[in-house]
Design an enzyme around this catalytic site. Sequence first.
Site, short mmCIF file in Angstrom:
data_model
loop_
_atom_site.label_atom_id
_atom_site.label_comp_id
_atom_site.label_asym_id
_atom_site.label_seq_id
_atom_site.Cartn_x
_atom_site.Cartn_y
_atom_site.Cartn_z
N LYS A 112 -22.32 12.05 -51.14
CA LYS A 112 -21.10 11.43 -50.63
C LYS A 112 -19.83 12.15 -51.08
O LYS A 112 -18.81 12.09 -50.41
CB LYS A 112 -21.02 9.95 -51.04
CG LYS A 112 -22.05 9.12 -50.30
CD LYS A 112 -21.70 7.65 -50.29
CE LYS A 112 -22.67 6.92 -49.37
NZ LYS A 112 -22.51 5.49 -49.37
N LYS A 194 -30.68 11.01 -43.13
CA LYS A 194 -30.98 9.58 -42.99
C LYS A 194 -29.95 8.90 -42.10
O LYS A 194 -28.79 9.34 -42.03
CB LYS A 194 -31.06 8.91 -44.37
CG LYS A 194 -29.83 8.22 -44.82
CD LYS A 194 -30.02 7.41 -46.08
CE LYS A 194 -28.65 6.96 -46.54
NZ LYS A 194 -28.46 5.56 -46.72
N LYS A 197 -24.75 4.07 -42.07
CA LYS A 197 -23.83 3.18 -41.38
C LYS A 197 -22.39 3.67 -41.38
O LYS A 197 -21.57 3.17 -40.65
CB LYS A 197 -23.96 1.74 -41.86
CG LYS A 197 -23.65 1.43 -43.29
CD LYS A 197 -23.87 -0.07 -43.49
CE LYS A 197 -24.42 -0.38 -44.85
NZ LYS A 197 -23.57 0.13 -45.94
N1 AQP Z 1 -31.67 5.05 -43.13
C1 AQP Z 1 -32.18 4.09 -43.88
N2 AQP Z 1 -33.49 3.79 -43.83
C2 AQP Z 1 -34.00 2.78 -44.59
N3 AQP Z 1 -33.25 2.02 -45.44
C3 AQP Z 1 -31.94 2.29 -45.51
N4 AQP Z 1 -30.95 1.74 -46.23
C4 AQP Z 1 -29.80 2.37 -45.96
N5 AQP Z 1 -30.00 3.35 -45.07
C5 AQP Z 1 -31.33 3.33 -44.77
C6 AQP Z 1 -31.13 0.60 -47.14
O1 AQP Z 1 -30.25 -0.42 -46.73
C7 AQP Z 1 -29.77 -1.12 -47.88
C8 AQP Z 1 -28.28 -1.21 -47.85
O2 AQP Z 1 -27.67 0.03 -48.00
P1 AQP Z 1 -26.23 0.12 -48.66
O3 AQP Z 1 -25.29 -0.77 -47.99
O4 AQP Z 1 -26.36 -0.05 -50.13
O5 AQP Z 1 -25.75 1.54 -48.40
P2 AQP Z 1 -26.44 2.87 -48.21
O6 AQP Z 1 -27.78 2.95 -48.82
O7 AQP Z 1 -25.47 3.90 -48.65
O8 AQP Z 1 -26.61 2.73 -46.65
P3 AQP Z 1 -25.99 3.52 -45.48
O9 AQP Z 1 -26.46 2.83 -44.28
O10 AQP Z 1 -26.29 4.96 -45.59
O11 AQP Z 1 -24.45 3.30 -45.64
P4 AQP Z 1 -23.31 4.34 -45.89
O12 AQP Z 1 -23.29 5.22 -44.71
O13 AQP Z 1 -22.10 3.45 -46.01
O14 AQP Z 1 -23.67 5.06 -47.15
C9 AQP Z 1 -30.31 -0.39 -49.11
O15 AQP Z 1 -31.48 -1.06 -49.55
C10 AQP Z 1 -30.68 0.95 -48.56
O16 AQP Z 1 -31.71 1.55 -49.29
#
Ligand code: AQP
Length: 327
Positions: A112, A194, A197
């Site tokens: 990040k 991956k 969001k």
């Molecule tokens: N691509 C993914 N596949 C499976 N699980 C996923 N998680 C996130 N992306 C995937 C799981 O969703 C939960 C919430 O995630 P988070 O809000 O803690 O943020 P993150 O892991 O940083 O998720 P994102 O979607 O990638 O958000 P951004 O883009 O904001 O960083 C966790 O259990 C995570 O493992």
Amino acid sequence: MKKRVFSGIQPSGNLHIGNFLGALKNWVASQDQFDNVFCIVDLHAITVPQDPKILRQKIREVAGIYFAAGIDPKKSIVFVQSAVSAHAELAWILNCFTPMGWLGRMTQFKEKSGSQKENVSAGLFDYPALMAADILLYDTDEVPVGEDQKQHVEFTRDIAGRFNSIYGETFKLPKPVIPHSGARVMDLIEPAKKMSKSDDRTGHTLNLLSSKDEIRSAIMGATTDSLKQIVFDPKRAGIYNLLEIYEGVTGLSRTEIELKFAGIGYGEFKKELAEKVVEFLEAFQSQYQELVKDPQHIDSLLADGANQALVLAEKKLSEVKSKVGLG
Ligand code: AQP
């Protein structure tokens, strides 16, 4: 005594099918088996810049998504992280026991912050200490998360072990629970990355609140390969990812899926996958739309959840403060 489960999602960006298959689905499936604490981790969301108006909306949106997905406030404590100040307080105390080197090794921070390390917030660097506080406040046994968060749960175990070795048994050591399938749903167009969001490019993600047409067009445009066979081969990232999504939304076994699509072309498979995702999201979205008609009800469920969380969190925080010699 049931085991305690803790997990959370940041109210940033648009929740996608990866958040569902990697996290939410498993929270719902094991809800009766455990004593559950599910958080909307807004303090984590502000480790990167957020528009205040949008953040406030997203907090309610994520709450609506939790409830629409099947999290039952009678069986699970659901609350917003910033409503329980013990999270921030314990994070500060844990900071004082966290070597900088441990934080610097975190993959999520490296990804990040990219090449901008000097300009990113101290909060982003310290994200794992706040996550450790979230988990340790509730004597958590298990943390159901996607693959990307495994390292942070391992960090939590390390910091808990370090604290316990100085002050005696205080924190339970939590275990990450990673689903067998859907733990790392990949970007549809760039399947080496991956699904994320914070990525708002059209066609890269399958968002839980997307329209049917958006879902169909994203799946039809997903990257595959020039091989023809529809089989679960992790080396073929694009098709493997689509098959895992199919597995996640239908509940069919891998053998059943491979048999079903033997001799069938990618176009037809994608059409069938799109319809299954649309079908799955239709039920979820109608539940969501019903819930968000009454935002005050959502707020009152969150307030009840925060009151329950507060009792547990304050107890652990005062134990920690007393051991450290504070107050
Ligand atoms: N691509 C993914 N596949 C499976 N699980 C996923 N998680 C996130 N992306 C995937 C799981 O969703 C939960 C919430 O995630 P988070 O809000 O803690 O943020 P993150 O892991 O940083 O998720 P994102 O979607 O990638 O958000 P951004 O883009 O904001 O960083 C966790 O259990 C995570 O493992």
